[in-house]
Motif scaffolding. Sequence first.
Motif, PDB file in Angstrom:
ATOM      1  N   LEU A  74       0.857  -1.161  -0.146  1.00 17.43           N
ATOM      2  CA  LEU A  74      -0.001  -0.076  -0.023  1.00 17.43           C
ATOM      3  C   LEU A  74       0.864   1.362   0.052  1.00 17.43           C
ATOM      4  O   LEU A  74       0.460   2.232  -0.140  1.00 17.43           O
ATOM      5  CB  LEU A  74      -0.922  -0.042   1.004  1.00 17.43           C
ATOM      6  CG  LEU A  74      -1.955  -1.157   1.233  1.00 17.43           C
ATOM      7  CD1 LEU A  74      -2.741  -1.182   2.666  1.00 17.43           C
ATOM      8  CD2 LEU A  74      -3.298  -0.694   0.115  1.00 17.43           C
ATOM      9  N   LYS A  75       2.223   1.101   0.295  1.00 21.72           N
ATOM     10  CA  LYS A  75       3.153   2.205   0.262  1.00 21.72           C
ATOM     11  C   LYS A  75       3.416   2.875  -1.112  1.00 21.72           C
ATOM     12  O   LYS A  75       3.533   3.877  -1.292  1.00 21.72           O
ATOM     13  CB  LYS A  75       4.640   1.825   0.787  1.00 21.72           C
ATOM     14  CG  LYS A  75       4.559   1.712   2.412  1.00 21.72           C
ATOM     15  CD  LYS A  75       5.722   1.395   2.817  1.00 21.72           C
ATOM     16  CE  LYS A  75       5.933   1.233   4.458  1.00 21.72           C
ATOM     17  NZ  LYS A  75       7.183   1.143   4.780  1.00 21.72           N
ATOM     18  N   ILE A  79      -3.760   6.678  -2.155  1.00 19.89           N
ATOM     19  CA  ILE A  79      -5.409   6.501  -2.240  1.00 19.89           C
ATOM     20  C   ILE A  79      -6.145   7.885  -1.850  1.00 19.89           C
ATOM     21  O   ILE A  79      -6.045   8.430  -0.765  1.00 19.89           O
ATOM     22  CB  ILE A  79      -5.923   5.440  -1.673  1.00 19.89           C
ATOM     23  CG1 ILE A  79      -5.036   4.118  -1.512  1.00 19.89           C
ATOM     24  CG2 ILE A  79      -7.333   5.161  -1.677  1.00 19.89           C
ATOM     25  CD1 ILE A  79      -4.940   2.968  -0.552  1.00 19.89           C
ATOM     26  N   ILE A  98       1.693  11.792   7.898  1.00 22.72           N
ATOM     27  CA  ILE A  98       1.908  10.313   8.423  1.00 22.72           C
ATOM     28  C   ILE A  98       2.221   9.479   7.248  1.00 22.72           C
ATOM     29  O   ILE A  98       3.225   8.578   7.908  1.00 22.72           O
ATOM     30  CB  ILE A  98       0.221   9.868   8.574  1.00 22.72           C
ATOM     31  CG1 ILE A  98      -0.389  10.711   9.552  1.00 22.72           C
ATOM     32  CG2 ILE A  98       0.107   8.584   8.858  1.00 22.72           C
ATOM     33  CD1 ILE A  98      -1.776  10.674   9.880  1.00 22.72           C
ATOM     34  N   PRO A  99       2.165   9.407   6.176  1.00 17.53           N
ATOM     35  CA  PRO A  99       3.099   8.581   5.256  1.00 17.53           C
ATOM     36  C   PRO A  99       4.518   8.637   5.373  1.00 17.53           C
ATOM     37  O   PRO A  99       5.264   7.640   5.428  1.00 17.53           O
ATOM     38  CB  PRO A  99       2.530   8.924   3.686  1.00 17.53           C
ATOM     39  CG  PRO A  99       1.258   9.608   3.997  1.00 17.53           C
ATOM     40  CD  PRO A  99       1.506  10.462   5.203  1.00 17.53           C
ATOM     41  N   LEU A 101       6.075   9.333   7.936  1.00 16.25           N
ATOM     42  CA  LEU A 101       6.392   9.097   9.673  1.00 16.25           C
ATOM     43  C   LEU A 101       6.649   7.504   9.510  1.00 16.25           C
ATOM     44  O   LEU A 101       7.295   7.117   9.817  1.00 16.25           O
ATOM     45  CB  LEU A 101       5.218   9.571  10.417  1.00 16.25           C
ATOM     46  CG  LEU A 101       5.386  10.999  10.946  1.00 16.25           C
ATOM     47  CD1 LEU A 101       3.900  11.273  11.764  1.00 16.25           C
ATOM     48  CD2 LEU A 101       6.496  11.444  11.744  1.00 16.25           C
ATOM     49  N   ILE A 102       5.388   6.960   8.692  1.00 10.22           N
ATOM     50  CA  ILE A 102       5.573   5.282   8.417  1.00 10.22           C
ATOM     51  C   ILE A 102       6.809   5.037   7.964  1.00 10.22           C
ATOM     52  O   ILE A 102       7.606   4.283   8.288  1.00 10.22           O
ATOM     53  CB  ILE A 102       4.376   5.054   7.544  1.00 10.22           C
ATOM     54  CG1 ILE A 102       3.179   5.284   8.569  1.00 10.22           C
ATOM     55  CG2 ILE A 102       4.490   3.682   7.197  1.00 10.22           C
ATOM     56  CD1 ILE A 102       1.685   4.854   7.682  1.00 10.22           C
ATOM     57  N   ARG A 146      -1.868  14.076   1.604  1.00  8.99           N
ATOM     58  CA  ARG A 146      -1.473  12.825   2.172  1.00  8.99           C
ATOM     59  C   ARG A 146      -1.218  11.527   0.967  1.00  8.99           C
ATOM     60  O   ARG A 146      -0.329  11.024   1.304  1.00  8.99           O
ATOM     61  CB  ARG A 146      -2.603  12.501   3.148  1.00  8.99           C
ATOM     62  CG  ARG A 146      -1.893  11.450   4.061  1.00  8.99           C
ATOM     63  CD  ARG A 146      -3.215  11.026   5.027  1.00  8.99           C
ATOM     64  NE  ARG A 146      -3.876  10.121   4.279  1.00  8.99           N
ATOM     65  CZ  ARG A 146      -5.352  10.328   4.333  1.00  8.99           C
ATOM     66  NH1 ARG A 146      -5.840  11.268   5.251  1.00  8.99           N
ATOM     67  NH2 ARG A 146      -6.114   9.740   3.690  1.00  8.99           N
ATOM     68  N   ARG A 150       4.104  11.027  -0.780  1.00 12.45           N
ATOM     69  CA  ARG A 150       4.947   9.839  -1.118  1.00 12.45           C
ATOM     70  C   ARG A 150       5.458   9.818  -2.496  1.00 12.45           C
ATOM     71  O   ARG A 150       6.426   8.766  -2.493  1.00 12.45           O
ATOM     72  CB  ARG A 150       4.688   8.643  -0.865  1.00 12.45           C
ATOM     73  CG  ARG A 150       4.722   8.049   0.708  1.00 12.45           C
ATOM     74  CD  ARG A 150       4.009   6.773   0.869  1.00 12.45           C
ATOM     75  NE  ARG A 150       4.246   6.106   2.409  1.00 12.45           N
ATOM     76  CZ  ARG A 150       3.405   5.493   2.860  1.00 12.45           C
ATOM     77  NH1 ARG A 150       2.293   5.027   2.251  1.00 12.45           N
ATOM     78  NH2 ARG A 150       3.677   4.724   3.811  1.00 12.45           N
TER      79      ARG A 150
ATOM     80  N   MET B 179      -3.342   4.081   9.302  1.00 10.82           N
ATOM     81  CA  MET B 179      -2.056   3.638   9.251  1.00 10.82           C
ATOM     82  C   MET B 179      -1.982   2.411   8.474  1.00 10.82           C
ATOM     83  O   MET B 179      -1.132   2.059   7.736  1.00 10.82           O
ATOM     84  CB  MET B 179      -1.563   3.385  10.383  1.00 10.82           C
ATOM     85  CG  MET B 179      -1.406   4.580  11.591  1.00 10.82           C
ATOM     86  SD  MET B 179      -0.178   5.699  10.849  1.00 10.82           S
ATOM     87  CE  MET B 179       0.899   5.353  12.187  1.00 10.82           C
ATOM     88  N   MET B 181      -4.083   1.640   6.228  1.00  9.73           N
ATOM     89  CA  MET B 181      -4.297   1.788   4.667  1.00  9.73           C
ATOM     90  C   MET B 181      -3.043   2.675   4.140  1.00  9.73           C
ATOM     91  O   MET B 181      -2.832   2.348   2.770  1.00  9.73           O
ATOM     92  CB  MET B 181      -5.302   2.920   4.666  1.00  9.73           C
ATOM     93  CG  MET B 181      -5.586   3.044   3.327  1.00  9.73           C
ATOM     94  SD  MET B 181      -7.389   4.440   3.009  1.00  9.73           S
ATOM     95  CE  MET B 181      -6.503   6.066   3.126  1.00  9.73           C
ATOM     96  N   LEU B 182      -2.268   3.139   4.852  1.00  9.66           N
ATOM     97  CA  LEU B 182      -1.058   3.614   4.269  1.00  9.66           C
ATOM     98  C   LEU B 182       0.258   2.664   4.324  1.00  9.66           C
ATOM     99  O   LEU B 182       1.182   3.165   4.294  1.00  9.66           O
ATOM    100  CB  LEU B 182      -0.676   4.970   5.072  1.00  9.66           C
ATOM    101  CG  LEU B 182      -1.741   6.037   5.028  1.00  9.66           C
ATOM    102  CD1 LEU B 182      -1.512   7.263   5.927  1.00  9.66           C
ATOM    103  CD2 LEU B 182      -1.501   6.798   3.331  1.00  9.66           C
ATOM    104  N   GLY B 183      -0.170   1.572   4.570  1.00 13.13           N
ATOM    105  CA  GLY B 183       0.914   0.517   4.721  1.00 13.13           C
ATOM    106  C   GLY B 183       1.709   0.422   5.712  1.00 13.13           C
ATOM    107  O   GLY B 183       2.814  -0.280   5.804  1.00 13.13           O
ATOM    108  N   ALA B 184       1.559   0.823   6.899  1.00 11.80           N
ATOM    109  CA  ALA B 184       2.186   0.918   8.106  1.00 11.80           C
ATOM    110  C   ALA B 184       2.327  -0.733   8.709  1.00 11.80           C
ATOM    111  O   ALA B 184       1.260  -1.525   8.668  1.00 11.80           O
ATOM    112  CB  ALA B 184       1.871   1.761   9.260  1.00 11.80           C
ATOM    113  N   LEU B 188       4.938  -0.658  14.335  1.00 12.21           N
ATOM    114  CA  LEU B 188       5.040   0.734  14.372  1.00 12.21           C
ATOM    115  C   LEU B 188       3.819   1.395  15.272  1.00 12.21           C
ATOM    116  O   LEU B 188       4.061   2.298  15.911  1.00 12.21           O
ATOM    117  CB  LEU B 188       4.820   1.321  12.905  1.00 12.21           C
ATOM    118  CG  LEU B 188       5.395   2.904  12.565  1.00 12.21           C
ATOM    119  CD1 LEU B 188       6.689   2.751  12.576  1.00 12.21           C
ATOM    120  CD2 LEU B 188       4.749   3.404  11.573  1.00 12.21           C
TER     121      LEU B 188
END
Lengths: 240, 264
Positions: A74-75, A79, A98-99, A101-102, A146, A150, B179, B181-184, B188
């Motif tokens: 999903l990275k 979406i 948030i992306p 930070l991940i 958001r 990335r 998170m 959804m964003l692939g975390a 984490l």
Amino acid sequence: MLFEFKKVGKAYGPHRIFRNLDLSIERGTFSILTGPSGAGKTTLFRMMCGLERPSDGEIVFLGRSLSEHSATHLKHIGIVFQSARGLLDETVAYNVSIPLLIDNVPKKEIEKRVMKWLETLGLRHRANSKYRELSGGEIQKAEFARALIRKPRLILADEPTAHLDAIQADMLLDILWDHYQEGATVFISTHHPPRFEHPSILRYHIANNAVKRLGANAEVIPDYVPDLIPLSQLGKDTTL
Amino acid sequence: MMRFLMKEASLLLAFVILGGLLLICLWITMNIHQSVMREFQSAQISVILKDGSDRKFKELVEQNSNVIRYDLYSAYRNKERLSSLYPDLKNVIAPLEEKFFPMSAVVSVRDADAFLKSLQQNSQIFESQILHQPPTQIRRFASVLTAVFGCLWLLTLSLVLYFNLERITIREEPRWSLMKMLGAKPHLLFKPLWTGQMIRICMASVFAILLAVIVSYQIEHFFLWTWTRMPFSVWAGFLVVSIGVTTIISFGLFYSRYRQVAIG
């Protein structure tokens, strides 16, 4: 091939949305999906992200079944949904970051990139506002930021301009177009196909439990005139 | 929310008290082991030997791995012992023949019952009786009590973590969903959750240790006995076990809840 749907079916109880759906999306294309409300556009998007599993058949993403990918695939996907998914009690800047930070991006770099995106979308003055204080249009733009911060390889946007006026909608579509020209694949569902009249844009239509590939604008629109490009694209190189 | 907090606070208090009780039980058990058991570690059995059976008896005890040591007393020695034990009867004992004082032995064994069983097979030669048996019942009782408090402590810890996580899940569900959804990756999201739990449990464990220290001082003060202090390694061990168990239970609970959270 980026995505391949092989005989995919989807049903919620007795309500069947797709039956034997075969669909492929090539890399580096800009596609739009049209169709009536409730036809299954959002479900199709959710299945492409892996957020929803098909009842039958298989979805292949980058040569591997979607079920074999870990959640980290999903990275690579940006979406944008119709409704806000952000954290209402957090600031706009935090939501957009948030992306990153991940991905463990350094703090300074995060700040720089977030501010750049907020500046581009006209949200810089709202950086420290809580998400719940934003208007519908502002939330839509923040969701956009958001999803794109990335620089994902695939952008899936479900009616991304639904809450925006014509000028802001054109601005967001310009940003998507820039990403497409940098090599990203863009797949958008929309109720406003006239906004997407560039000759290279591919059209898909969803109806009666199936998705039909109509072809590129240049093939689909009768007596296609290159002048029909969006106003926002005027002045840009639009040759095929 | 208030009900949740009240429930959590009372469970945390129960955790502190049970932790303290567990430590005190552990301390008492250790003392029983170290002091009482040191004095009466083995059972002692007195055996009366029949005439001419001393050689057979020697063979038996020397081959028996259960026997720690034994002392043989000849008839003459027994007569002497009796005279010194009861000096008033010295004049009565002195003229008696040695055949009235059978040969005997005092045997120290690890397991009295097993040794008696082996003697029973030779009952025509020996007669025996237990002089002393270590207080195994007390030891067993203290161990069972420690195990019970250990289980209760574990249960309370699980409940503390479960209710805490329930509250956090309700609050954090949108974040986890986004998170995801964003692939975390799950770790984490687990890291900040674990840090919070860890601070809470470490503090509660320190309070439990303090409680145990205070109560053990009181016990030492009111029950005069040769108490030995709990070694530092036990306090540290308690803290380490608390942290380890918290991590395992927290991750198990978190992961089962995380899997249920819808993506996006």
